[in-house]
Design an enzyme around this catalytic site. Structure first.
Site, mmCIF file in Angstrom:
data_model
loop_
_atom_site.group_PDB
_atom_site.id
_atom_site.type_symbol
_atom_site.label_atom_id
_atom_site.label_comp_id
_atom_site.label_asym_id
_atom_site.label_seq_id
_atom_site.Cartn_x
_atom_site.Cartn_y
_atom_site.Cartn_z
ATOM 1 N N CYS A 97 0.967 -10.017 -52.183
ATOM 2 C CA CYS A 97 -0.221 -10.077 -51.357
ATOM 3 C C CYS A 97 -0.863 -11.404 -51.771
ATOM 4 O O CYS A 97 -0.789 -11.809 -52.930
ATOM 5 C CB CYS A 97 -1.158 -8.921 -51.659
ATOM 6 S SG CYS A 97 -2.470 -8.785 -50.425
ATOM 7 N N HIS A 202 -6.393 -6.446 -45.071
ATOM 8 C CA HIS A 202 -5.758 -7.692 -44.636
ATOM 9 C C HIS A 202 -6.445 -8.236 -43.397
ATOM 10 O O HIS A 202 -6.917 -7.481 -42.570
ATOM 11 C CB HIS A 202 -4.269 -7.455 -44.413
ATOM 12 C CG HIS A 202 -3.604 -6.908 -45.647
ATOM 13 N ND1 HIS A 202 -2.974 -5.698 -45.676
ATOM 14 C CD2 HIS A 202 -3.551 -7.410 -46.904
ATOM 15 C CE1 HIS A 202 -2.524 -5.482 -46.909
ATOM 16 N NE2 HIS A 202 -2.864 -6.498 -47.682
ATOM 17 N N LEU A 204 -7.259 -12.005 -40.744
ATOM 18 C CA LEU A 204 -7.167 -13.424 -40.402
ATOM 19 C C LEU A 204 -8.585 -13.830 -40.032
ATOM 20 O O LEU A 204 -9.214 -13.182 -39.202
ATOM 21 C CB LEU A 204 -6.215 -13.628 -39.225
ATOM 22 C CG LEU A 204 -5.926 -15.083 -38.820
ATOM 23 C CD1 LEU A 204 -4.592 -15.149 -38.078
ATOM 24 C CD2 LEU A 204 -7.007 -15.696 -37.956
ATOM 25 N N GLY A 377 -14.459 -13.474 -49.999
ATOM 26 C CA GLY A 377 -15.594 -12.635 -50.394
ATOM 27 C C GLY A 377 -15.615 -11.337 -49.619
ATOM 28 O O GLY A 377 -15.280 -10.277 -50.127
ATOM 29 N N SER A 378 -15.982 -11.404 -48.343
ATOM 30 C CA SER A 378 -15.895 -10.273 -47.424
ATOM 31 C C SER A 378 -16.126 -10.818 -46.031
ATOM 32 O O SER A 378 -16.430 -11.994 -45.868
ATOM 33 C CB SER A 378 -16.944 -9.206 -47.740
ATOM 34 O OG SER A 378 -18.210 -9.609 -47.224
ATOM 35 N N HIS A 402 -9.448 -13.167 -57.805
ATOM 36 C CA HIS A 402 -8.769 -13.234 -56.504
ATOM 37 C C HIS A 402 -9.666 -12.841 -55.343
ATOM 38 O O HIS A 402 -9.251 -12.904 -54.197
ATOM 39 C CB HIS A 402 -7.546 -12.328 -56.512
ATOM 40 C CG HIS A 402 -7.825 -10.912 -56.091
ATOM 41 N ND1 HIS A 402 -8.758 -10.124 -56.733
ATOM 42 C CD2 HIS A 402 -7.316 -10.153 -55.083
ATOM 43 C CE1 HIS A 402 -8.778 -8.938 -56.139
ATOM 44 N NE2 HIS A 402 -7.933 -8.924 -55.149
ATOM 45 N N ALA A 404 -13.857 -10.820 -54.303
ATOM 46 C CA ALA A 404 -15.118 -10.301 -54.827
ATOM 47 C C ALA A 404 -14.831 -9.038 -55.628
ATOM 48 O O ALA A 404 -15.480 -8.742 -56.625
ATOM 49 C CB ALA A 404 -16.079 -10.013 -53.685
ATOM 50 N N LYS A 479 -8.594 -7.874 -37.906
ATOM 51 C CA LYS A 479 -7.946 -7.031 -38.929
ATOM 52 C C LYS A 479 -7.309 -5.809 -38.292
ATOM 53 O O LYS A 479 -7.506 -5.529 -37.119
ATOM 54 C CB LYS A 479 -8.920 -6.651 -40.033
ATOM 55 C CG LYS A 479 -10.289 -6.223 -39.565
ATOM 56 C CD LYS A 479 -11.162 -5.823 -40.727
ATOM 57 C CE LYS A 479 -11.461 -6.946 -41.674
ATOM 58 N NZ LYS A 479 -11.443 -6.605 -43.056
HETATM 59 P P1 5GP Z 1 -7.404 -7.327 -52.143
HETATM 60 O O1 5GP Z 1 -6.246 -8.213 -52.071
HETATM 61 O O2 5GP Z 1 -7.680 -6.878 -53.541
HETATM 62 O O3 5GP Z 1 -7.403 -6.206 -51.192
HETATM 63 O O4 5GP Z 1 -8.647 -8.162 -51.617
HETATM 64 C C1 5GP Z 1 -8.908 -9.491 -51.815
HETATM 65 C C2 5GP Z 1 -10.359 -9.764 -51.556
HETATM 66 O O5 5GP Z 1 -10.568 -10.105 -50.181
HETATM 67 C C3 5GP Z 1 -11.335 -8.619 -51.771
HETATM 68 O O6 5GP Z 1 -11.640 -8.474 -53.125
HETATM 69 C C4 5GP Z 1 -12.531 -9.058 -50.959
HETATM 70 O O7 5GP Z 1 -13.405 -9.808 -51.764
HETATM 71 C C5 5GP Z 1 -11.948 -9.957 -49.881
HETATM 72 N N1 5GP Z 1 -12.040 -9.416 -48.509
HETATM 73 C C6 5GP Z 1 -11.712 -8.185 -48.073
HETATM 74 N N2 5GP Z 1 -11.871 -8.087 -46.720
HETATM 75 C C7 5GP Z 1 -12.294 -9.311 -46.301
HETATM 76 C C8 5GP Z 1 -12.605 -9.890 -45.018
HETATM 77 O O8 5GP Z 1 -12.521 -9.256 -43.973
HETATM 78 N N3 5GP Z 1 -12.987 -11.195 -45.001
HETATM 79 C C9 5GP Z 1 -13.075 -11.963 -46.127
HETATM 80 N N4 5GP Z 1 -13.441 -13.228 -46.012
HETATM 81 N N5 5GP Z 1 -12.804 -11.437 -47.345
HETATM 82 C C10 5GP Z 1 -12.400 -10.151 -47.431
HETATM 83 MN MN MN Z 2 -4.605 -8.979 -51.436
HETATM 84 MN MN MN Z 3 -2.369 -6.532 -49.829
#
Ligand code: 5GP
Ligand code: MN
Ligand code: MN
Length: 480
Positions: A97, A202, A204, A377-378, A402, A404, A479
């Site tokens: 990932c 996940h 874009l 971040g999110s 990696h 937030a 998403k």
């Molecule tokens: P993980 O790989 O652990 O699922 O997530 C990686 C990071 O992506 C999360 O810790 C969160 O900070 C960030 N994230 C999750 N959803 C979104 C999103 O829709 N947009 C953005 N910019 N960041 C996200």
């Molecule tokens: Mn990930």
């Molecule tokens: Mn993943």
């Protein structure tokens, strides 16, 4: 439960070695983040990790750390590659990932007013969601090629240009990948998911650069204020998940002895040098290649969508890959430990490689400044581009955070938020256009379920493991 931490210095906390722990555990966090990290099983899990044979220096929890399968998300464990072990749970189910960022030369001004058209077109053209269907529909033969050749396969088939390979970890092809070590079941799950985002976390995202903190490094990375960039987050889909599962089962069958020594069965590991350790490493490397091709196909498709929406060629819009970073992997790396060079399986699960300036594995274009590190971040918060910091080799085996990091479970999130409301609020208050296959996903990923990314990145920057270069903010998000 009764885990006491000692403060080593600012932002560095330690669970001292005792009992069967082989080394201490370390948490890198501010007091505010530490409080959040202490709320779930993260501290217990990072402490359990110190029982793994061959673990070197410390088990490390990043500032975005939270509870995961056995090994915390946001965990780094360097295990001796000769006398230690390799652990699928410390890599994660979603092998490789990761995130990649693509630059453009468009400005936010040029995009404003066309957000809806762009988000609709991305949503229509980039496969997402739980169901099957990818950009490439293929048989298992194609999967085998992808597993062993990585992005080189995409180049041959017109889904990539040379530069894309140069701006990817391992140049888009992990050596030592063996398609024969991936099960038929995993290949069957992967074959109609090549070039697909998947669901949940996940995404874009089209973003605009809001701040450049370091002009010199910003220039080396090709980043400027107001510029539009694209961030893609996804992994190896069902193929990686099945591979993790397959090898966890095999370890249970073949290495009960080691398993019984560990405080948590989820940490199951294959002893270094065993056939199974070699097999898992070859399979994991193959799944890593699959994920790189996945992100590459999605990025190339995004170029085509931009071409249609803006009626210009992607080359003219300078849609170049800035960098692709994996955040669920293990890699055999050489590190200096107490003055001696050692081969270690560095496990980074929910952690990003952050090699500093001068490191030979940093691509030429960035070698003078350090590798780009991308931290989302999110969908309603900032995201960061960092560069590998000077202290990363000494403190974290060349790693940083990696993301937030989650604050709340998915179940909690669905109680707390309603997808439709979240979507509307983002659009009305922040002009962020979100389109998802399911409202539940939007609720599960609402900005409030994540920690404060600014604080996570501040700690990384203060420790000098990853330095702030630029900040971006979402404009369009799709998403699953
Ligand atoms: P993980 O790989 O652990 O699922 O997530 C990686 C990071 O992506 C999360 O810790 C969160 O900070 C960030 N994230 C999750 N959803 C979104 C999103 O829709 N947009 C953005 N910019 N960041 C996200
Ligand atoms: Mn990930
Ligand atoms: Mn993943």
């Amino acid at each position: 439960d009764g885990i006491t931490l000692e403060q080593v210095r600012e932002y560095v906390w330690e669970v001292p070695q005792e009992g069967d722990m082989r080394v201490p555990a370390r948490v890198l966090a501010s007091e505010a983040l530490l409080e959040e990290i202490s709320e779930d099983k993260t501290l217990e899990q990072i402490t359990n990790t110190t029982h793994l044979p061959g673990i070197t220096n410390y088990a490390i929890c990043m500032p975005d750390g939270h509870q995961g399968y056995g090994f915390p998300v946001g965990g780094v464990g360097a295990l001796d590659a000769e006398n230690g072990c390799i652990s699928p749970g410390a890599v994660g189910y979603d092998i490789n990932c990761g995130v990649r960022m693509m630059r453009t030369n468009l400005t936010y001004d040029e995009l404003q007013g066309r957000e809806e058209e762009l988000v609709d077109s991305l949503f229509a053209n980039v496969p997402s969601g739980l169901g099957g269907g990818g950009i490439v529909e293929s048989g298992v033969d194609t999967v085998d090629e992808i597993l062993e050749r990585g992005v080189d396969w995409a180049l041959e088939h017109g889904h990539a240009v040379e530069e894309d390979l140069l701006h990817c970890e391992d140049e888009g092809m992990r050596e030592g990948a063996d398609a024969d070590k991936i099960s038929q079941k995993a290949k069957d799950r992967g074959k109609n998911q090549i070039g697909s985002l998947g669901s949940g976390n996940h995404f874009l995202e089209v973003q605009r650069v809001t701040d450049v903190f370091d002009d010199e490094v910003g220039e080396a990375f090709g980043l400027e204020e107001d510029q539009i960039v694209v961030l893609i987050h996804c992994g190896s889909r069902g193929l990686g998940h099945q591979t993790c599962n397959d090898y966890l089962r095999k370890i249970e069958q073949q290495h009960q002895g080691l398993l019984n020594q560990l405080p948590d069965k989820e940490l199951a590991a294959a002893p270094a040098g065993s056939q199974l350790a070699e097999d898992y490493y070859a399979a994991m490397n193959a799944a890593i290649n699959f994920a790189w091709v996945n992100r590459q196909l999605i990025m190339h498709r995004t170029r085509q969508v931009f071409e249609r929406v803006f009626d210009r060629s992607w080359e003219d819009m300078e849609m170049e890959l800035l960098y692709d970073v994996a955040h669920n992997i293990a890699k055999k790396e050489t590190h200096t430990v107490e003055g001696k060079e050692r081969e270690l399986y560095v496990h980074r699960k929910g952690a990003t490689r952050a090699f500093p300036a001068g490191h030979p594995e940093v691509p030429k274009a960035y070698r003078d400044v350090g590798q780009p590190v991308i931290i989302p971040g999110s969908m309603g918060a900032g995201n960061y581009v960092l560069r590998g910091g000077e202290n990363s080799m000494d403190l974290t085996f060349g790693s940083t955070a990696h993301g937030a990091g989650r604050l709340m479970s998915r179940t909690q999130a669905k109680d707390e938020y309603w997808g439709g409301d979240v979507q509307q609020e983002l659009e009305e208050q922040d002009q962020i256009y979100v389109k998802a296959q399911s409202g539940a996903t939007v609720a599960e990923e609402a900005p409030g379920v994540y920690k404060d990314v600014d604080e996570v990145v501040r700690v990384s920057d203060e420790l000098g493991i990853g330095d702030k270069v630029a900040r971006t903010f979402p404009v369009c998000n799709i998403k699953g």
